[in-house]
Design an enzyme around this catalytic site. Structure first.
Site, PDB file in Angstrom:
ATOM      1  N   SER A  70       0.795  -1.244   0.000  1.00 29.54           N
ATOM      2  CA  SER A  70       0.000   0.000   0.000  1.00 29.54           C
ATOM      3  C   SER A  70       0.819   1.281   0.000  1.00 29.54           C
ATOM      4  O   SER A  70       0.246   2.362  -0.152  1.00 29.54           O
ATOM      5  CB  SER A  70      -0.952   0.008   1.187  1.00 29.54           C
ATOM      6  OG  SER A  70      -1.982  -0.901   0.949  1.00 29.54           O
TER       7      SER A  70
ATOM      8  N   LYS B 250       0.216   3.326  -2.954  1.00 27.03           N
ATOM      9  CA  LYS B 250      -0.969   4.189  -3.076  1.00 27.03           C
ATOM     10  C   LYS B 250      -0.582   5.674  -3.081  1.00 27.03           C
ATOM     11  O   LYS B 250      -1.288   6.505  -3.643  1.00 27.03           O
ATOM     12  CB  LYS B 250      -1.949   3.891  -1.936  1.00 27.03           C
ATOM     13  CG  LYS B 250      -2.586   2.491  -2.049  1.00 27.03           C
ATOM     14  CD  LYS B 250      -3.375   2.104  -0.797  1.00 27.03           C
ATOM     15  CE  LYS B 250      -3.955   0.697  -0.930  1.00 27.03           C
ATOM     16  NZ  LYS B 250      -4.563   0.213   0.321  1.00 27.03           N
TER      17      LYS B 250
ATOM     18  N   TYR C 160      -4.339  -2.515  -9.941  1.00 29.35           N
ATOM     19  CA  TYR C 160      -4.150  -2.306  -8.503  1.00 29.35           C
ATOM     20  C   TYR C 160      -3.205  -3.362  -7.896  1.00 29.35           C
ATOM     21  O   TYR C 160      -2.267  -3.025  -7.165  1.00 29.35           O
ATOM     22  CB  TYR C 160      -5.525  -2.315  -7.805  1.00 29.35           C
ATOM     23  CG  TYR C 160      -5.416  -2.314  -6.314  1.00 29.35           C
ATOM     24  CD1 TYR C 160      -4.954  -1.179  -5.643  1.00 29.35           C
ATOM     25  CD2 TYR C 160      -5.727  -3.442  -5.556  1.00 29.35           C
ATOM     26  CE1 TYR C 160      -4.812  -1.177  -4.261  1.00 29.35           C
ATOM     27  CE2 TYR C 160      -5.594  -3.443  -4.183  1.00 29.35           C
ATOM     28  CZ  TYR C 160      -5.142  -2.313  -3.538  1.00 29.35           C
ATOM     29  OH  TYR C 160      -4.980  -2.312  -2.171  1.00 29.35           O
TER      30      TYR C 160
ATOM     31  N   TYR D  72      -4.535   3.778   8.150  1.00 24.68           N
ATOM     32  CA  TYR D  72      -5.914   3.258   8.314  1.00 24.68           C
ATOM     33  C   TYR D  72      -6.459   3.565   9.711  1.00 24.68           C
ATOM     34  O   TYR D  72      -6.287   4.681  10.195  1.00 24.68           O
ATOM     35  CB  TYR D  72      -5.965   1.747   8.019  1.00 24.68           C
ATOM     36  CG  TYR D  72      -5.078   1.358   6.877  1.00 24.68           C
ATOM     37  CD1 TYR D  72      -5.351   1.824   5.595  1.00 24.68           C
ATOM     38  CD2 TYR D  72      -3.938   0.584   7.060  1.00 24.68           C
ATOM     39  CE1 TYR D  72      -4.535   1.503   4.526  1.00 24.68           C
ATOM     40  CE2 TYR D  72      -3.116   0.263   5.999  1.00 24.68           C
ATOM     41  CZ  TYR D  72      -3.422   0.724   4.736  1.00 24.68           C
ATOM     42  OH  TYR D  72      -2.615   0.412   3.699  1.00 24.68           O
TER      43      TYR D  72
ATOM     44  N   VAL E 265       1.286  -3.701   3.754  1.00 19.59           N
ATOM     45  CA  VAL E 265       1.289  -5.000   4.439  1.00 19.59           C
ATOM     46  C   VAL E 265       2.545  -5.831   4.174  1.00 19.59           C
ATOM     47  O   VAL E 265       2.715  -6.894   4.764  1.00 19.59           O
ATOM     48  CB  VAL E 265       0.043  -5.874   4.162  1.00 19.59           C
ATOM     49  CG1 VAL E 265      -1.192  -5.327   4.828  1.00 19.59           C
ATOM     50  CG2 VAL E 265      -0.159  -6.104   2.674  1.00 19.59           C
TER      51      VAL E 265
HETATM   52  N1  GLN Z   1      -2.384  -5.400  -1.862  1.00 14.16           N
HETATM   53  C1  GLN Z   1      -2.860  -5.280  -0.517  1.00 14.16           C
HETATM   54  C2  GLN Z   1      -4.366  -5.457  -0.486  1.00 14.16           C
HETATM   55  O1  GLN Z   1      -5.001  -5.006  -1.367  1.00 14.16           O
HETATM   56  C3  GLN Z   1      -2.453  -3.964   0.046  1.00 14.16           C
HETATM   57  C4  GLN Z   1      -2.929  -3.738   1.462  1.00 14.16           C
HETATM   58  C5  GLN Z   1      -1.974  -2.995   2.326  1.00 14.16           C
HETATM   59  O2  GLN Z   1      -0.784  -2.928   2.081  1.00 14.16           O
HETATM   60  N2  GLN Z   1      -2.481  -2.505   3.427  1.00 14.16           N
HETATM   61  O3  GLN Z   1      -4.930  -6.047   0.400  1.00 14.16           O
END
Ligand code: GLN
Length: 310
Positions: free
Chosen positions: A65, A68, A192, A244, A262
């Site tokens: 993420s 993003k 994505y 988050y 993650v």
């Molecule tokens: N690719 C992961 C997902 O979509 C990314 C989530 C993350 O890094 N928090 O669940």
């Protein structure tokens, strides 16, 4: 300052090396379950180009993420503030993969850093292109801001998430049903999941994020990446939404804008001073790196780097 910074990074690496509580690696994306939880790297890049790092700071990991932030930057460059008609700017207070608010709020994701919001950003980037072209464009953009061609997508991770990402498919379908996706969900998810599978080291990430700590301009090459106002706003979103439902706690403990993934990475920015990347694969209950957060807490406290004062 550099000498002190070098000493602090070494101290932190030693302090965290033998930590027995390291969190839990993400196992819902199968290849990430194989990553060694003992890994730890940290890199700090200063505005004069000095790069100071410790531990496994040159080893590539899945940025997940953190991507993003780069996708949002690219989408803002293409569409400007029009993107805010399709995604909000408020923390969700819910887990990164939650669909609860998305249904209640009729397909308008709270922010671009939760999965639902990032999937809308992927749709914007895809616009009328083929997924392959869009993925290539994202990789080239990240290579350009990091000024490093050795950045690529780990296809094993991307394919694994395409195969197992049923929750993201649910989010994409909910977005499409609410008319907040122009493209078909499988195409948007392909973009994505590939962007999330970018493999980068802490050193590369610290370089890529440097413009955010320098009001939108790379202070080494003098290359402007975004306007001053846009850089400040991206930092504001990282501060409020980058972790988050753990964003409040992160602001409380660390006090700088940052975005987690993650894969166990965190990209943080200290406005006017430095860009920081840290990696420790074990996650806390919110899906943010447990020791990565601890390392940033120690670093920012010892260097007096909170944006809230000192
Ligand atoms: N690719 C992961 C997902 O979509 C990314 C989530 C993350 O890094 N928090 O669940």
């Amino acid at each position: 300052m550099k000498q002190r910074l070098r000493a602090v990074l070494n101290e932190i690496e030693v302090e965290l090396k033998n930590a027995t509580t390291r969190g839990k690696v993400a196992d819902y994306i199968p290849p990430l379950a194989q990553v060694d939880p003992a890994k730890f790297g940290i890199a700090v890049m200063l505005h004069d180009g000095t790069l100071i790092s410790a531990g496994d700071a040159q080893e590539k990991f899945s940025i997940q993420s953190i991507s993003k932030v780069f996708a949002l930057t690219l989408a803002l460059g293409k569409r400007g503030d029009a993107i805010w008609h399709r995604v909000g700017r408020e923390p969700s207070g819910d887990p990164f993969n939650s669909s609860i608010l998305l249904e209640l709020e009729k397909g308008m994701p709270r922010n671009p850093f939760i999965n639902a919001g990032a999937i809308v950003i992927s749709d914007i980037l895809l616009s009328s292109h083929q997924p392959r072209e869009t993925i290539g464009e994202i990789v080239r953009f990240v290579q350009s801001i990091a000024e490093d061609d050795d950045i690529y997508i780990d296809e094993v991770v991307a394919k694994a998430e395409d195969r197992t990402g049923f929750n993201n498919a649910a989010l994409a379908n909910l977005l499409k049903a609410n008319k907040n996706l122009d493209n078909l969900p499988p195409h948007v998810l392909g973009v994505y999941h590939h962007q999330c599978a970018l493999a980068m080291s802490c050193e590369q990430l610290a370089c890529a994020g440097l413009f955010l700590s320098a009001s939108g301009r790379n202070p080494i090459s003098n290359h402007r990446i975004v306007s001053v106002e846009r850089a400040l706003r991206i930092n504001a979103l990282m501060m409020t939404c980058g972790h988050y439902d753990g964003s409040g706690d992160f602001a409380f403990r660390v006090g700088v804008p940052a975005k987690s993934g993650v894969g166990g990475g965190i990209l943080a920015t200290v406005p006017g001073i430095a860009s920081i990347a840290v990696w420790s694969p074990g996650l806390n209950q919110h899906g943010n790196s447990l020791l990565g957060t601890r390392a940033l807490e120690l670093l920012c406290r010892r260097m007096g780097w909170s944006i809230f004062g000192r």
